[in-house]
Scaffold this motif. Structure first.
Motif, mmCIF file in Angstrom:
data_model
loop_
_atom_site.group_PDB
_atom_site.id
_atom_site.type_symbol
_atom_site.label_atom_id
_atom_site.label_comp_id
_atom_site.label_asym_id
_atom_site.label_seq_id
_atom_site.Cartn_x
_atom_site.Cartn_y
_atom_site.Cartn_z
ATOM 1 N N GLN A 40 31.039 37.495 56.106
ATOM 2 C CA GLN A 40 29.920 37.697 55.926
ATOM 3 C C GLN A 40 29.342 38.729 55.143
ATOM 4 N N VAL A 41 29.480 39.867 54.347
ATOM 5 C CA VAL A 41 29.332 40.554 53.161
ATOM 6 C C VAL A 41 29.562 40.320 51.691
ATOM 7 N N SER A 42 28.998 41.125 51.470
ATOM 8 C CA SER A 42 29.517 41.206 50.054
ATOM 9 C C SER A 42 28.701 42.374 49.064
ATOM 10 N N ALA A 43 29.084 43.029 47.857
ATOM 11 C CA ALA A 43 28.347 44.149 47.985
ATOM 12 C C ALA A 43 28.995 44.298 45.607
ATOM 13 N N CYS A 44 27.059 44.836 45.872
ATOM 14 C CA CYS A 44 27.752 45.556 43.836
ATOM 15 C C CYS A 44 29.101 45.522 43.864
ATOM 16 N N ALA A 45 28.896 46.196 42.410
ATOM 17 C CA ALA A 45 30.342 47.290 41.849
ATOM 18 C C ALA A 45 30.173 48.659 42.664
ATOM 19 N N GLY A 46 29.265 49.115 42.660
ATOM 20 C CA GLY A 46 29.297 50.760 43.251
ATOM 21 C C GLY A 46 29.872 51.099 42.494
ATOM 22 N N ARG A 47 29.801 52.503 42.894
ATOM 23 C CA ARG A 47 30.396 53.654 42.091
ATOM 24 C C ARG A 47 32.066 53.314 41.882
ATOM 25 N N PRO A 48 33.007 53.589 41.354
ATOM 26 C CA PRO A 48 32.399 54.417 40.289
ATOM 27 C C PRO A 48 32.005 53.562 39.207
ATOM 28 N N ALA A 107 27.498 53.171 36.822
ATOM 29 C CA ALA A 107 26.413 53.845 36.249
ATOM 30 C C ALA A 107 25.187 54.474 36.590
ATOM 31 N N LYS A 108 24.648 53.056 37.816
ATOM 32 C CA LYS A 108 22.935 53.206 37.907
ATOM 33 C C LYS A 108 23.694 53.118 39.849
ATOM 34 N N SER A 109 24.408 52.988 40.212
ATOM 35 C CA SER A 109 24.539 52.991 41.722
ATOM 36 C C SER A 109 24.964 54.692 42.326
ATOM 37 N N LEU A 110 23.515 54.350 43.389
ATOM 38 C CA LEU A 110 24.441 55.760 43.704
ATOM 39 C C LEU A 110 24.977 56.337 44.901
ATOM 40 N N THR A 111 25.929 54.991 45.210
ATOM 41 C CA THR A 111 27.139 55.341 45.972
ATOM 42 C C THR A 111 28.396 54.474 45.435
ATOM 43 N N ASP A 112 29.518 54.858 46.745
ATOM 44 C CA ASP A 112 30.353 53.662 46.601
ATOM 45 C C ASP A 112 30.178 52.757 47.992
ATOM 46 N N ARG A 132 31.022 49.877 48.041
ATOM 47 C CA ARG A 132 32.294 48.820 48.841
ATOM 48 C C ARG A 132 33.175 49.953 49.845
ATOM 49 N N ALA A 133 33.104 51.359 49.495
ATOM 50 C CA ALA A 133 33.137 52.367 50.588
ATOM 51 C C ALA A 133 33.047 52.248 51.634
ATOM 52 N N ASP A 134 31.417 52.500 51.108
ATOM 53 C CA ASP A 134 31.035 52.516 52.917
ATOM 54 C C ASP A 134 30.898 51.107 53.820
ATOM 55 N N LEU A 135 30.881 49.698 52.900
ATOM 56 C CA LEU A 135 31.026 48.422 53.920
ATOM 57 C C LEU A 135 32.462 47.888 54.270
ATOM 58 N N THR A 136 33.287 48.845 53.129
ATOM 59 C CA THR A 136 34.411 48.819 54.516
ATOM 60 C C THR A 136 34.647 49.390 54.999
ATOM 61 N N ALA A 137 34.343 50.821 55.750
ATOM 62 C CA ALA A 137 34.007 51.686 56.532
ATOM 63 C C ALA A 137 33.458 51.087 57.985
ATOM 64 N N VAL A 177 20.725 48.210 51.257
ATOM 65 C CA VAL A 177 20.402 48.950 49.818
ATOM 66 C C VAL A 177 20.215 50.729 49.637
ATOM 67 N N ALA A 178 21.273 51.162 48.906
ATOM 68 C CA ALA A 178 21.102 52.525 48.656
ATOM 69 C C ALA A 178 20.096 53.652 48.372
ATOM 70 N N THR A 179 19.879 54.428 49.263
ATOM 71 C CA THR A 179 18.525 55.181 47.797
ATOM 72 C C THR A 179 19.018 56.865 48.103
ATOM 73 N N GLU A 180 18.421 57.500 46.898
ATOM 74 C CA GLU A 180 19.054 58.695 47.030
ATOM 75 C C GLU A 180 19.069 59.174 48.780
ATOM 76 N N HIS A 181 18.672 58.607 49.616
ATOM 77 C CA HIS A 181 18.159 59.219 51.305
ATOM 78 C C HIS A 181 18.572 58.101 52.175
ATOM 79 N N GLY A 182 19.476 57.782 51.483
ATOM 80 C CA GLY A 182 20.610 56.776 52.557
ATOM 81 C C GLY A 182 20.255 55.617 52.204
ATOM 82 N N TYR A 183 20.778 54.376 52.969
ATOM 83 C CA TYR A 183 20.846 53.313 53.666
ATOM 84 C C TYR A 183 19.576 52.933 53.640
ATOM 85 N N ARG A 184 18.503 51.381 53.187
ATOM 86 C CA ARG A 184 17.433 50.741 53.798
ATOM 87 C C ARG A 184 18.154 49.878 54.070
#
Length: 397
Positions: free
Chosen positions: A312-320, A323-328, A330-335, A387-394
């Protein structure tokens, strides 16, 4: 639309400088990989990259953190995965992965081979942007929904609708005409976008582009345009072929395939198809070997259960990697998956617009997680954006 910069789509000979190191993208027309090619890719991922292969939304392969680009190109060329230095980035050909084995009106796999050969044989077509996508749909409606630039969609065993910019033109071609007409359409696109590195990357970006290509083809519409759907089921699990053999559909969590798992796939000694849904199709197995493949590869992480939340899920590359990603991401989605916060589809679930920390995000149904508002890698069709923001996910639909 006119671009202000040249197409920067990566290949094997022109790498993308990602935040975690150089990235190579290997085109796999029609998604087909032979067992020897799988072994070469496994060795390259381990010896020259970060140890993994990434499956893309066009059925291609990426190697991250490339340490020796020349050696990578040498190995891939010897394996038949880099047949041209001038055309390597234009070989974006997606074909129905079950074609010729399960369902569909016509077998388009041979047409994919012919289209690739036609692209390579025309020096001018090496000037196509690396974003141009060819789709060959056997009539089941799986790859036509990807909104390619130029495609065919089977409506009979020897009749195809010609698609331009993801829509049916009303033009009809036979199997014998299909490759030549698609190549002519590609030349028509080149005529419209002009010369130079900048300009339109996709046919739909050119005002009146579809109509101009149709006029250049000098063919008359022969049928009412098809209404193409927006969704389909990813082929997963045990699938009985029309000839009595078995195809296995295997999900790949977040499209990341380890070198070790790839070696086991190579050991099956059957072709494997990479799909545009970041999954694999392993065809032409007898029942006994198919059971063995599932027993060995399921514990290694491949998914043969169509109800798995990973599908059901997909994700962008994220960190690391970005460089534009605000967080990891894939790790957040896996959790989220491991803590049962990715839920089955629920049409009554409310849309959540509040900002939440990663550990509190709970989303139902098809979803794409992004490390920033660019939402790279977002699939076609209905999907909830997380979507990740500087203050959490929306999250919202």
């Amino acid at each position: 639309m006119t671009r202000s910069a040249p197409d920067s789509c990566p290949g094997v000979l022109r790498l993308h400088q990602a935040a975690d190191g150089p990235l190579a993208r290997i085109r796999v027309p029609g998604g087909r990989l032979e067992s020897a090619q799988l072994q070469v890719l496994a060795d390259a991922a381990r010896d020259l990259g970060n140890g993994n292969l990434e499956l893309t939304s066009r059925g291609n392969i990426q190697v991250r953190q490339v340490r020796d680009a020349s050696e990578l190109a040498l190995r891939l060329g010897a394996a038949g995965l880099l047949p041209s230095e001038t055309h390597e980035r234009v070989r974006n050909i997606v074909a129905s992965p079950l074609s010729g084995r399960i369902g569909g009106f016509a077998d388009v796999q041979g047409l994919a081979v012919g289209l690739d050969a036609g692209l390579l044989a025309d020096p001018r077509l090496g000037d196509l942007p690396g974003r141009v996508l060819f789709t060959l749909d056997d009539g089941r409606g799986d790859v036509s929904t990807l909104h390619g630039d130029i495609g065919i969609h089977a409506i009979g065993d020897d009749e195809f609708a010609l698609l331009l910019a993801g829509a049916d033109t009303g033009l009809r071609v036979t199997a014998g005409e299909a490759v030549d007409v698609m190549l002519d359409a590609a030349r028509g696109f080149l005529d419209l976008r002009g010369t130079g590195d900048t300009g339109q990357w996709r046919l739909h970006e050119i005002p009146g582009g579809v109509e101009s290509v149709i006029e250049a083809l000098d063919r008359s519409p022969a049928g009412a345009p098809l209404e193409l759907g927006a969704a389909h089921d990813i082929p997963i699990g045990w699938l009985d072929q029309d000839n009595g053999l078995v195809t296995l559909g295997a999900g790949v969590p977040l499209g990341t395939l380890s070198a070790r798992t790839t070696e086991f796939l190579a050991a099956i000694e059957q072709p494997v198809f990479v799909t545009p849904w970041r999954s694999l199709v392993i065809p032409d197995l007898a029942e006994g070997p198919a059971e063995t493949v599932v027993r060995v590869l399921a514990p290694m992480g491949l998914i043969f259960d169509a109800a798995s939340p990973w599908l059901q899920v997909s994700a962008c590359a994220g960190r690391p990697g970005c460089a534009k990603s605000l967080t990891d991401v894939r790790a957040d989605l896996t959790a989220a998956i491991e803590s049962d916060r990715v839920l089955p589809e629920n049409p009554d679930a409310p849309t959540e617009d509040a900002l939440l920390p990663a550990e509190e995000v709970t989303v139902a149904g098809r979803q794409h997680w992004s490390g920033c508002d660019r939402r790279c890698g977002r699939p076609q069709g209905p999907v909830t954006d997380v979507v990740a923001t500087e203050h959490g996910y929306r999250s919202n639909h």
